[in-house]
Design an enzyme around this catalytic site. Structure first.
Site, PDB file in Angstrom:
ATOM      1  N   ASP A 178      -2.176   6.263  -4.532  1.00 25.36           N
ATOM      2  CA  ASP A 178      -2.516   5.319  -3.467  1.00 25.36           C
ATOM      3  C   ASP A 178      -2.935   3.980  -4.064  1.00 25.36           C
ATOM      4  O   ASP A 178      -4.035   3.842  -4.601  1.00 25.36           O
ATOM      5  CB  ASP A 178      -3.650   5.907  -2.624  1.00 25.36           C
ATOM      6  CG  ASP A 178      -3.947   5.095  -1.374  1.00 25.36           C
ATOM      7  OD1 ASP A 178      -3.415   3.977  -1.254  1.00 25.36           O
ATOM      8  OD2 ASP A 178      -4.715   5.573  -0.528  1.00 25.36           O
TER       9      ASP A 178
ATOM     10  N   ASP B 298       0.832  -1.199   0.000  1.00 26.60           N
ATOM     11  CA  ASP B 298       0.000   0.000   0.000  1.00 26.60           C
ATOM     12  C   ASP B 298       0.869   1.252   0.000  1.00 26.60           C
ATOM     13  O   ASP B 298       1.547   1.547   0.983  1.00 26.60           O
ATOM     14  CB  ASP B 298      -0.897  -0.023   1.242  1.00 26.60           C
ATOM     15  CG  ASP B 298      -1.786   1.200   1.359  1.00 26.60           C
ATOM     16  OD1 ASP B 298      -2.042   1.840   0.323  1.00 26.60           O
ATOM     17  OD2 ASP B 298      -2.218   1.507   2.480  1.00 26.60           O
TER      18      ASP B 298
END
Length: 427
Positions: A289, A106
């Site tokens: 992201d 992530d």
């Protein structure tokens, strides 16, 4: 920028390779999950905005009987039965002797979070501290919060962590032993790859795994790249110390990380374009992201994008995030009317806009029409007005729809202190 000509066989599933690996570079194969549906669009929006806006202040104390000291906003990538997006997990080794676990990588968070007890049947396994001679626990209790109210409780701990051939000893992480790690349909944890540790949220510590690897000179170049395959079963990978030239075409366009000193990977947007036409000149800070299923842009920008697509319908919902009410605009349109949508970036190595492929502009997760139509797509751009934390600049989030179109590179610079983001059009 280094390139990778062969893949290191570190997949979660057995794979055959015929080409040797360049010894200075490492690739981790990311494996997509099977379909699963757990979050509504409203839950996804609340999770993603909480994650970004949560950098404004320390996370609140947990309110349950566990009395944990703080909450870490973590994003997980969900796949819905109607969605072409996938979750992507790759192997991480932890402990002595090493235990291999699948984790989500992530770019929007900085902490390592691992299940350290068998919760909910632990279908993806869990880290066993008692089986490791290098595990060091602490008395600092913390938690990771997820959409839908689920919380994973545990303690801050230290352990030896390896990704590819790179090992960091004494890495601080959250050892989760109670509660729920929700949404991770094919993983036993989350590996945060944000550029610096966010001092306002997290499990604490001065450096995350990536920072420690860069500081130790463990990578051939102070960078990593991500490629997400679009088709079912397609190769996806995280490359440490380089980029795989087999996955992109054309120029690698670089730009300084924005804003300076940010806790996130991001770029400064100079304008929005649709099919060759600039539709908005608003400046934005776009956070990159890999743990977000959609792209978020200011409401005016979203409206201008969908104005160019025939047959668009809009639905506005209100979402409460950290005590504030936000109007969130969702759009649907006929799938065959999708067009390339992109941005021009400030201080980029190329002045040409970078376009998402039309098929990635369509987000298939949910239909907002009263009756679902086979030819109707949910737009990958969601409109919401938020500012980047600690600034008055409008914020955008570029998630998996954007990253399906581009191979992305995240660099700390030769000195380890000059972060930059790059994009190259994926094949």
């Amino acid at each position: 920028m280094p390139t990778l000509s062969a893949l290191l066989p570190l997949a979660l599933l057995p794979l055959a390779f015929t080409a040797p690996v360049q010894p200075s570079q490492q690739a981790v194969r990311l494996v997509g999950s099977s379909p699963a549906s757990t979050l509504s669009p409203e839950q996804i929006v609340k999770r993603d905005l909480t994650k970004l806006l949560g950098t404004r202040q320390p996370a609140p104390r947990a309110s349950s009987h566990h009395q944990r000291s703080n909450t870490v906003p973590i994003t997980n990538v969900i796949k819905n039965g109607l969605n072409r997006l996938q979750t992507f997990a790759g192997p991480l080794k932890v402990g002595t002797p090493a235990q291999q676990l699948p984790v989500l990588f992530d770019t929007g968070s900085s902490d390592l979070v691992l299940l350290s007890a068998c919760l909910d049947g632990c279908p993806n396994g869990y880290f066993k501290p008692d089986a490791s001679s290098s595990f060091v626990n602490t008395t600092t209790e913390t938690a990771a919060a997820y959409a839908g109210g689920a919380v994973l409780y545990g303690s801050a701990a230290y352990e030896t962590v390896q990704i590819g051939d790179t090992t960091v000893r004494g890495q601080r992480f959250l050892a989760g032993t109670d509660g729920e790690l929700t949404g991770t349909t094919n993983a036993a944890g989350v590996m945060g790859l944000a550029p610096i540790v966010n001092p306002y949220a997290g499990v604490g510590g001065d450096t995350n795994w990536l920072q420690a690897a860069v500081a130790a000179g463990s990578l051939p170049a102070n960078e990593f790249s991500l490629y997400f395959g679009r088709a079912a079963g397609a190769v996806s990978e995280l490359v440490l110390g380089g980029i795989d030239s087999a996955h992109y075409q054309g120029e690698v366009v670089s730009m300084p990380n924005a804003p300076k000193g940010a806790f996130t990977w991001g770029a400064s947007v100079a304008g929005t374009v649709v099919d060759g036409q600039q539709v908005d000149s608003r400046e934005m800070i776009a956070v990159v992201d890999s743990g977000t299923e959609v792209n978020y842009v200011p409401r005016r920008v979203a409206a201008q994008i969908y104005l160019q697509l025939n047959g668009t319908l809009q639905n506005t919902a209100q979402q409460v995030v950290m005590g504030a009410v936000y109007d969130v605009d969702f759009y649907t349109f006929p799938c065959n009317s999708s067009l390339p949508v992109g941005f021009s970036f400030t201080e980029a190595s190329s002045t040409e806009p970078m376009y998402m492929k039309p098929q990635d502009v369509a987000w298939y997760m949910y239909s907002r029409l009263p009756s679902k139509s086979k030819g109707t797509c949910e737009g990958a751009f969601v409109g919401v007005d938020i500012n980047y934390p600690f600034t008055e600049t409008p914020a955008a989030l570029l998630g998996l729809p954007w990253l399906k179109s581009f191979t992305s590179v995240y660099s700390f610079g030769a000195d380890g202190k000059s972060p930059a983001v790059s994009f190259a059009t994926s094949k």
